[in-house]
Design a protein around this motif. Structure first.
Motif, PDB file in Angstrom:
ATOM      1  N   GLY A   1       3.287  30.298  37.769  1.00 21.42           N
ATOM      2  CA  GLY A   1       4.453  29.680  37.175  1.00 21.42           C
ATOM      3  C   GLY A   1       5.541  29.367  38.165  1.00 21.42           C
ATOM      4  N   CYS A   2       5.270  29.536  39.453  1.00 23.14           N
ATOM      5  CA  CYS A   2       6.308  29.350  40.469  1.00 23.14           C
ATOM      6  C   CYS A   2       6.300  27.944  41.057  1.00 23.14           C
ATOM      7  N   HIS A   3       5.756  26.986  40.352  1.00 23.41           N
ATOM      8  CA  HIS A   3       5.680  25.635  40.892  1.00 23.41           C
ATOM      9  C   HIS A   3       7.060  25.014  41.023  1.00 23.41           C
ATOM     10  N   THR A   4       7.219  24.181  42.006  1.00 21.71           N
ATOM     11  CA  THR A   4       8.387  23.319  42.112  1.00 21.71           C
ATOM     12  C   THR A   4       7.887  21.883  42.089  1.00 21.71           C
ATOM     13  N   MET A   5       8.785  20.938  41.832  1.00 13.96           N
ATOM     14  CA  MET A   5       8.386  19.541  41.802  1.00 13.96           C
ATOM     15  C   MET A   5       7.902  19.119  43.192  1.00 13.96           C
ATOM     16  N   PRO A   6       6.702  18.530  43.280  1.00 12.20           N
ATOM     17  CA  PRO A   6       6.193  18.150  44.594  1.00 12.20           C
ATOM     18  C   PRO A   6       7.020  17.036  45.213  1.00 12.20           C
TER      19      PRO A   6
ATOM     20  N   PHE B   1       3.442  15.918  55.835  1.00 12.00           N
ATOM     21  CA  PHE B   1       4.817  16.362  56.022  1.00 12.00           C
ATOM     22  C   PHE B   1       5.699  15.946  54.857  1.00 12.00           C
ATOM     23  N   GLN B   2       6.744  16.718  54.660  1.00  8.51           N
ATOM     24  CA  GLN B   2       7.798  16.379  53.721  1.00  8.51           C
ATOM     25  C   GLN B   2       8.764  15.394  54.387  1.00  8.51           C
ATOM     26  N   PRO B   3       9.619  14.740  53.601  1.00  5.94           N
ATOM     27  CA  PRO B   3      10.573  13.806  54.201  1.00  5.94           C
ATOM     28  C   PRO B   3      11.487  14.451  55.242  1.00  5.94           C
ATOM     29  N   ASP B   4      11.730  15.776  55.147  1.00  6.20           N
ATOM     30  CA  ASP B   4      12.590  16.444  56.127  1.00  6.20           C
ATOM     31  C   ASP B   4      11.846  16.831  57.401  1.00  6.20           C
ATOM     32  N   GLY B   5      10.543  16.506  57.487  1.00  7.59           N
ATOM     33  CA  GLY B   5       9.766  16.792  58.681  1.00  7.59           C
ATOM     34  C   GLY B   5       9.045  18.115  58.675  1.00  7.59           C
ATOM     35  N   LEU B   6       9.258  18.952  57.659  1.00  6.20           N
ATOM     36  CA  LEU B   6       8.541  20.225  57.554  1.00  6.20           C
ATOM     37  C   LEU B   6       7.177  19.988  56.915  1.00  6.20           C
ATOM     38  N   PRO B   7       6.180  20.841  57.228  1.00  9.19           N
ATOM     39  CA  PRO B   7       4.857  20.641  56.648  1.00  9.19           C
ATOM     40  C   PRO B   7       4.875  20.709  55.123  1.00  9.19           C
ATOM     41  N   ALA B   8       4.202  19.770  54.489  1.00 12.38           N
ATOM     42  CA  ALA B   8       3.954  19.813  53.052  1.00 12.38           C
ATOM     43  C   ALA B   8       2.625  20.494  52.773  1.00 12.38           C
TER      44      ALA B   8
ATOM     45  N   ILE C   1      -3.611  24.499  52.284  1.00  9.76           N
ATOM     46  CA  ILE C   1      -2.410  25.328  52.243  1.00  9.76           C
ATOM     47  C   ILE C   1      -1.235  24.434  51.909  1.00  9.76           C
ATOM     48  N   ASP C   2      -0.590  24.706  50.781  1.00 13.23           N
ATOM     49  CA  ASP C   2       0.553  23.916  50.335  1.00 13.23           C
ATOM     50  C   ASP C   2       1.829  24.731  50.488  1.00 13.23           C
ATOM     51  N   TYR C   3       2.910  24.027  50.787  1.00 12.84           N
ATOM     52  CA  TYR C   3       4.220  24.645  50.985  1.00 12.84           C
ATOM     53  C   TYR C   3       5.218  24.023  50.005  1.00 12.84           C
ATOM     54  N   PRO C   4       5.273  24.539  48.772  1.00  8.58           N
ATOM     55  CA  PRO C   4       6.170  23.947  47.775  1.00  8.58           C
ATOM     56  C   PRO C   4       7.649  24.153  48.078  1.00  8.58           C
ATOM     57  N   SER C   5       7.975  25.200  48.845  1.00  5.51           N
ATOM     58  CA  SER C   5       9.381  25.517  49.054  1.00  5.51           C
ATOM     59  C   SER C   5       9.583  26.132  50.431  1.00  5.51           C
TER      60      SER C   5
ATOM     61  N   ARG D   1       9.094  29.519  51.886  1.00  6.52           N
ATOM     62  CA  ARG D   1       9.393  30.431  50.782  1.00  6.52           C
ATOM     63  C   ARG D   1       8.152  30.668  49.931  1.00  6.52           C
ATOM     64  N   GLN D   2       7.287  29.668  49.866  1.00  2.00           N
ATOM     65  CA  GLN D   2       6.054  29.766  49.087  1.00  2.00           C
ATOM     66  C   GLN D   2       4.894  29.223  49.909  1.00  2.00           C
TER      67      GLN D   2
END
Length: 231
Positions: free
Chosen positions: A38-43, A171-178, A187-191, A202-203
């Motif tokens: 249940g800890c999903h965030t909007m991708p 990558f995310q728009p901020d340059g951090l790995p997605a 391996i996904d990095y939602p936060s 964080r996740q």
């Protein structure tokens, strides 16, 4: 109640330990919910790796490679596609040695403690029973019937690619790995926690169907944690 290893008072003969441990794993986790689901965030939108993003990631990984000692606290969820369990965890890494402890979500009782390094690994359950193996992944396979690649996870949990095998990064728009895809795992990095330098996840959601490992990191500390190896 999660009973990760053999039940209290029962230590099966050596030849029966693998089967008994797997049965205990599956039966003990049957009623446990994978609460981190249940800890999903909007991708966020994902960007394909380009030269600029990869250079920045390489610089970040080079900085992280100097950090050999750290401690993570948070919540952990495990699922084999049929059964799941969750609890709190503490992961202490000191060089090549690790001390990973999982506790029950309500009572705080020990579920298991995994310790080791190059000399081998040992796994202790809440009843104090112990299993050993020269190879940590072999040990986990005996107990769970599947294994988490701890060496790779050590890098992935920091948002880095593991050395020794090819990896794809988005990558995310901020340059951090997605996401990182490596050794058959996604391996996904939602936060992320952007307040740290460098930023830390964080996740961390790692999956290789039907298996899932989900970590929600509540605190991260750099520095020695007093890890003991598997003696």
């Amino acid at each position: 109640m999660i009973n990760f290893l053999v039940p209290a008072g029962v230590i099966p003969p050596r030849g029966q330990r693998a089967g008994a441990a797997r049965i205990a794993w599956r039966a003990g986790l049957l009623a446990a919910a994978l609460t981190l689901a249940g800890c999903h965030t909007m991708p966020l939108p994902r960007l394909h790796a380009d030269h600029r993003l990869l250079v920045a990631q390489q610089a970040r990984e080079a900085r992280l490679s100097d950090w050999q000692d750290w401690t993570l606290h948070g919540r952990l969820g495990l699922s084999d596609g049929q059964h799941g369990g969750s609890g709190s965890f503490t992961w202490v890494q000191q060089g090549e040695h690790y001390d990973f402890e999982m506790r029950k979500p309500i009572t705080g009782g020990l579920v298991f403690r995994l310790q080791g390094g190059p000399e081998g690994a040992r796994l202790i359950n809440g009843d104090g029973h112990e299993l050993r193996d020269p190879d940590v992944e072999s040990l986990m396979r005996k107990v769970m019937g599947w294994t988490v690649p701890l060496q790779e996870l050590r890098a992935w949990v920091l948002g880095a690619r593991a050395s020794g095998s090819p990896a794809n990064v988005s990558f995310q728009p901020d340059g951090l790995p997605a996401s990182i895809s490596q050794d058959g795992w996604q391996i996904d990095y939602p936060s992320w926690n952007p307040d740290r330098q460098p930023a830390m996840p964080r996740q961390v959601f790692a999956s290789r169907p039907p298996y899932k490992v989900r970590l929600s990191i509540e605190s991260w500390q750099q520095g020695p944690g007093g890890v003991a190896g598997a003696h």
